[in-house]
Design an enzyme around this catalytic site. Structure first.
Site, PDB file in Angstrom:
ATOM      1  N   GLY A  10       0.814  -1.221   0.000  1.00  0.00           N
ATOM      2  CA  GLY A  10       0.000   0.000   0.000  1.00  0.00           C
ATOM      3  C   GLY A  10       0.843   1.265   0.000  1.00  0.00           C
ATOM      4  N   TYR A  11       0.151   2.378   0.149  1.00  0.00           N
ATOM      5  CA  TYR A  11       0.806   3.685   0.029  1.00  0.00           C
ATOM      6  C   TYR A  11       1.899   3.874   1.097  1.00  0.00           C
ATOM      7  CZ  TYR A  11       1.018   8.842   0.408  1.00  0.00           C
ATOM      8  OH  TYR A  11       1.406  10.153   0.498  1.00  0.00           O
ATOM      9  N   ILE A  12       1.542   3.809   2.350  1.00  0.00           N
ATOM     10  CA  ILE A  12       2.551   4.038   3.398  1.00  0.00           C
ATOM     11  C   ILE A  12       3.451   2.806   3.516  1.00  0.00           C
ATOM     12  CG2 ILE A  12       2.908   4.679   5.815  1.00  0.00           C
ATOM     13  CD1 ILE A  12       0.060   5.867   5.775  1.00  0.00           C
ATOM     14  N   LEU A  33      -3.894  -7.186  -1.649  1.00  0.00           N
ATOM     15  CA  LEU A  33      -3.994  -6.392  -2.888  1.00  0.00           C
ATOM     16  C   LEU A  33      -5.405  -5.821  -3.093  1.00  0.00           C
ATOM     17  CD1 LEU A  33      -1.722  -8.409  -5.391  1.00  0.00           C
ATOM     18  CD2 LEU A  33      -1.089  -6.563  -3.834  1.00  0.00           C
ATOM     19  N   SER A 139      -3.748   6.260  14.019  1.00  0.00           N
ATOM     20  CA  SER A 139      -4.143   7.482  13.310  1.00  0.00           C
ATOM     21  C   SER A 139      -4.498   8.572  14.307  1.00  0.00           C
ATOM     22  CB  SER A 139      -5.368   7.157  12.444  1.00  0.00           C
ATOM     23  OG  SER A 139      -5.982   8.342  12.003  1.00  0.00           O
ATOM     24  N   ALA A 140      -4.309   9.807  13.884  1.00  0.00           N
ATOM     25  CA  ALA A 140      -4.729  10.949  14.692  1.00  0.00           C
ATOM     26  C   ALA A 140      -6.240  10.941  14.902  1.00  0.00           C
ATOM     27  CB  ALA A 140      -4.314  12.236  14.011  1.00  0.00           C
ATOM     28  N   TYR A 163     -14.467   3.511  11.162  1.00  0.00           N
ATOM     29  CA  TYR A 163     -13.032   3.428  10.866  1.00  0.00           C
ATOM     30  C   TYR A 163     -12.224   3.902  12.075  1.00  0.00           C
ATOM     31  CZ  TYR A 163      -8.548   5.367   9.490  1.00  0.00           C
ATOM     32  OH  TYR A 163      -7.219   5.710   9.480  1.00  0.00           O
ATOM     33  N   LYS A 167      -9.651   1.855  14.919  1.00  0.00           N
ATOM     34  CA  LYS A 167      -8.279   2.195  15.349  1.00  0.00           C
ATOM     35  C   LYS A 167      -8.215   2.290  16.880  1.00  0.00           C
ATOM     36  CE  LYS A 167      -6.160   2.677  11.321  1.00  0.00           C
ATOM     37  NZ  LYS A 167      -5.023   1.866  10.868  1.00  0.00           N
ATOM     38  N   ASN A 193      -1.644  13.734   8.692  1.00  0.00           N
ATOM     39  CA  ASN A 193      -2.146  13.560   7.308  1.00  0.00           C
ATOM     40  C   ASN A 193      -1.006  13.176   6.356  1.00  0.00           C
ATOM     41  OD1 ASN A 193      -4.208  15.195   8.751  1.00  0.00           O
ATOM     42  ND2 ASN A 193      -5.222  15.129   6.767  1.00  0.00           N
ATOM     43  N   ARG A 245      -4.778  21.336   8.943  1.00  0.00           N
ATOM     44  CA  ARG A 245      -4.318  19.969   9.159  1.00  0.00           C
ATOM     45  C   ARG A 245      -2.799  19.935   9.208  1.00  0.00           C
ATOM     46  NH1 ARG A 245      -8.795  19.609   9.989  1.00  0.00           N
ATOM     47  NH2 ARG A 245     -10.392  18.148   9.298  1.00  0.00           N
ATOM     48  N   ASP A 309     -15.798  16.748   9.603  1.00  0.00           N
ATOM     49  CA  ASP A 309     -14.495  17.422   9.574  1.00  0.00           C
ATOM     50  C   ASP A 309     -14.316  18.310  10.798  1.00  0.00           C
ATOM     51  OD1 ASP A 309     -13.449  16.355   7.280  1.00  0.00           O
ATOM     52  OD2 ASP A 309     -14.017  18.032   5.974  1.00  0.00           O
TER      53      ASP A 309
HETATM   54  C1  UD1 Z   1      -9.207  11.927   6.702  1.00  0.00           C
HETATM   55  C2  UD1 Z   1     -10.124  11.187   7.625  1.00  0.00           C
HETATM   56  C3  UD1 Z   1      -9.291  10.598   8.749  1.00  0.00           C
HETATM   57  C4  UD1 Z   1      -8.230   9.682   8.171  1.00  0.00           C
HETATM   58  C5  UD1 Z   1      -7.389  10.451   7.157  1.00  0.00           C
HETATM   59  C6  UD1 Z   1      -6.468   9.510   6.423  1.00  0.00           C
HETATM   60  C7  UD1 Z   1     -12.316  12.270   7.469  1.00  0.00           C
HETATM   61  C8  UD1 Z   1     -13.331  13.117   8.190  1.00  0.00           C
HETATM   62  N1  UD1 Z   1     -11.168  12.070   8.132  1.00  0.00           N
HETATM   63  O1  UD1 Z   1      -8.586  12.992   7.426  1.00  0.00           O
HETATM   64  O2  UD1 Z   1     -10.108   9.883   9.648  1.00  0.00           O
HETATM   65  O3  UD1 Z   1      -7.407   9.178   9.195  1.00  0.00           O
HETATM   66  O4  UD1 Z   1      -8.225  11.069   6.180  1.00  0.00           O
HETATM   67  O5  UD1 Z   1      -5.575  10.226   5.644  1.00  0.00           O
HETATM   68  O6  UD1 Z   1     -12.548  11.798   6.384  1.00  0.00           O
HETATM   69  N2  UD1 Z   1     -10.806  18.592   1.671  1.00  0.00           N
HETATM   70  C9  UD1 Z   1     -11.404  19.385   0.708  1.00  0.00           C
HETATM   71  N3  UD1 Z   1     -11.753  18.829  -0.497  1.00  0.00           N
HETATM   72  C10 UD1 Z   1     -11.531  17.501  -0.782  1.00  0.00           C
HETATM   73  C11 UD1 Z   1     -10.918  16.686   0.209  1.00  0.00           C
HETATM   74  C12 UD1 Z   1     -10.590  17.261   1.435  1.00  0.00           C
HETATM   75  O7  UD1 Z   1     -11.622  20.586   0.930  1.00  0.00           O
HETATM   76  O8  UD1 Z   1     -11.876  17.045  -1.883  1.00  0.00           O
HETATM   77  C13 UD1 Z   1     -10.420  19.195   2.943  1.00  0.00           C
HETATM   78  C14 UD1 Z   1     -11.103  18.570   4.144  1.00  0.00           C
HETATM   79  O9  UD1 Z   1     -12.300  19.236   4.430  1.00  0.00           O
HETATM   80  C15 UD1 Z   1     -10.044  18.783   5.240  1.00  0.00           C
HETATM   81  C16 UD1 Z   1      -8.716  18.752   4.485  1.00  0.00           C
HETATM   82  O10 UD1 Z   1      -9.035  18.969   3.119  1.00  0.00           O
HETATM   83  O11 UD1 Z   1     -10.180  20.063   5.779  1.00  0.00           O
HETATM   84  C17 UD1 Z   1      -7.997  17.407   4.615  1.00  0.00           C
HETATM   85  O12 UD1 Z   1      -8.914  16.389   4.265  1.00  0.00           O
HETATM   86  P1  UD1 Z   1      -8.459  14.859   4.068  1.00  0.00           P
HETATM   87  O13 UD1 Z   1      -7.276  14.800   3.191  1.00  0.00           O
HETATM   88  O14 UD1 Z   1      -9.654  14.071   3.694  1.00  0.00           O
HETATM   89  O15 UD1 Z   1      -7.946  14.451   5.521  1.00  0.00           O
HETATM   90  P2  UD1 Z   1      -8.726  14.475   6.942  1.00  0.00           P
HETATM   91  O16 UD1 Z   1     -10.147  14.801   6.796  1.00  0.00           O
HETATM   92  O17 UD1 Z   1      -7.928  15.316   7.873  1.00  0.00           O
END
Ligand code: UD1
Length: 362
Positions: A10-12, A33, A139-140, A163, A167, A193, A245, A309
């Site tokens: 996988g990715y990480i 896979l 995970s956070a 999910y 964890k 993240n 984030r 979020d």
């Molecule tokens: C998300 C998961 C988290 C998981 C992590 C894995 C949620 C609520 N949380 O974290 O449980 O451990 O991924 O990497 O899904 N954003 C946009 N547009 C997009 C996608 C995201 O604006 O199309 C914004 C989101 O609102 C957020 C930020 O980008 O503010 C980061 O989002 P994302 O990459 O999905 O991470 P998390 O939500 O922090």
């Protein structure tokens, strides 16, 4: 040392395999896979300069397509290394899990069965083989929604979706296992993240379907696979109204696993570490950094908030800085440059093109 990596394609996982091999370890990958490709492991071999068949148990990097829920298959992997003349598996890094937040809400039983039952089977088979050192991919998300950042390892854990709960529950399984048998040592790594890609441009994130996370969506817009990004809300109580984030380069994250493996030698029992930079960035800052790095404009539209979020999430990474002697080395700009190199050189991810002179081809 010989290390078993679950979810290593996988990715990480794939980035961690590179760093383990670079440090001289032997790596045994198991992966079903479901959300990854064997091609990633061929590229790991290429980056780390290791040769030999992925299916030869004596190779530096060996791969078994095994699902953790398949106990006999997992036992056979251990038997091939631990009940034989070969060097035994001594430690495990456990990545394998389902990870889509939205999907977990609609399929809770699938998530709990896969993530928790899979982890329990892994622990049982490890114990049967006398292997009791493990690094866990947490995970956070386990900080839930009630703690105020910067998030510290001593804060209470909770979750807002299956999910996240899986964890929290897996962390609890490890705590109880370590309490019952002090021979166990488990390091819980709480990722913030994870983003970016290996500097070679050969491995990176290859999401299944529409990306749910910010950076993969941005890179797919940049490469023309999607027309525009939706920014989920600009009315949060933050500097520019978008969520904050703690973005961490996947290679920094991979190096954190190497440090955690070294730390197991001190027999720490069960202990958690935040892997984050401690520096929050807003969604609009990420878009601006990516546009600078790639020289590409990212069309975006502000839309409604995404349910679940949090306005702000970032780590206090001082425990990992101090005890693991680890801290992030890469910046948001490095993240964007590397993410763009990966996406632009592999617009459709790990697509293996047919060779033009293949036998039997048209
Ligand atoms: C998300 C998961 C988290 C998981 C992590 C894995 C949620 C609520 N949380 O974290 O449980 O451990 O991924 O990497 O899904 N954003 C946009 N547009 C997009 C996608 C995201 O604006 O199309 C914004 C989101 O609102 C957020 C930020 O980008 O503010 C980061 O989002 P994302 O990459 O999905 O991470 P998390 O939500 O922090």
């Amino acid at each position: 040392m010989k290390i078993l990596v679950t979810g290593g394609a996988g990715y990480i996982g794939s980035h961690t395999c590179v760093e383990l091999l670079n440090a001289g370890h032997q790596v045994v990958v198991i992966d079903n896979l479901y959300n990854s490709k064997e091609e990633a492991l061929r590229r790991v071999q290429e980056i780390a300069g290791v040769t030999g068949s992925l299916h030869d148990p004596d190779s530096k990097l060996v791969f078994y397509q095994v699902d953790l829920l398949d106990r006999p298959a997992l036992e056979a992997v251990f038997a091939a290394h631990n009940g034989s003349a070969r060097a035994p598996i001594q430690a495990v890094i456990h990545f394998a899990a389902l990870k889509a937040v939205g999907e977990s809400v609609s399929k809770p039983l699938e998530y709990y069965h896969n993530n928790i039952t899979g982890t329990i089977i892994l622990c049982q088979v490890m114990a049967q083989n006398g292997v009791k050192d493990l690094v866990f991919s947490s995970s956070a998300t386990v900080y839930g929604e009630d703690n105020q950042p910067p998030l510290v390892e001593t804060m209470p854990t909770s979750a807002t979706n299956p999910y996240g709960w899986s964890k929290v529950m897996m962390e609890q399984v490890f705590r109880d296992v370590c309490t019952a048998d002090p021979a166990w040592n488990v390091i819980l790594l709480r990722y913030f993240n994870p983003v970016g890609a290996h500097v070679s441009g050969r491995i990176g994130e290859d999401p299944k379907g529409v990306p749910q996370n910010l950076l993969p969506f941005v890179t797919q817009v940049a490469v023309g696979l999607r027309s525009q990004l939706h920014v989920f809300g600009n009315d949060y109580p933050t500097s520019d109204g978008t969520c904050l984030r703690d973005y961490i380069h996947v290679v920094d994250l991979a190096l954190g696993h190497l440090k955690a493996i070294e730390r197991l030698a001190a027999r720490p029992g069960v202990t958690a570490y935040n892997l984050g930079s401690g520096v929050p960035h807003s969604v609009l800052e990420v878009i601006a950094a990516f546009e600078r790095a790639a020289g590409v404009k990212i069309p975006y539209q502000i839309v409604a908030r995404r349910p679940g979020d949090l306005p702000t999430s970032y780590a206090d990474p001082s425990k990992a800085n101090r005890e693991l002697n680890w801290k992030v080395q890469k910046t948001l700009d490095d993240i964007c440059v590397d993410a763009w190199r990966w996406q632009s050189q592999n617009p459709k991810g790990y697509v293996v093109l047919w060779s033009t002179n293949r036998e039997g081809g048209e």
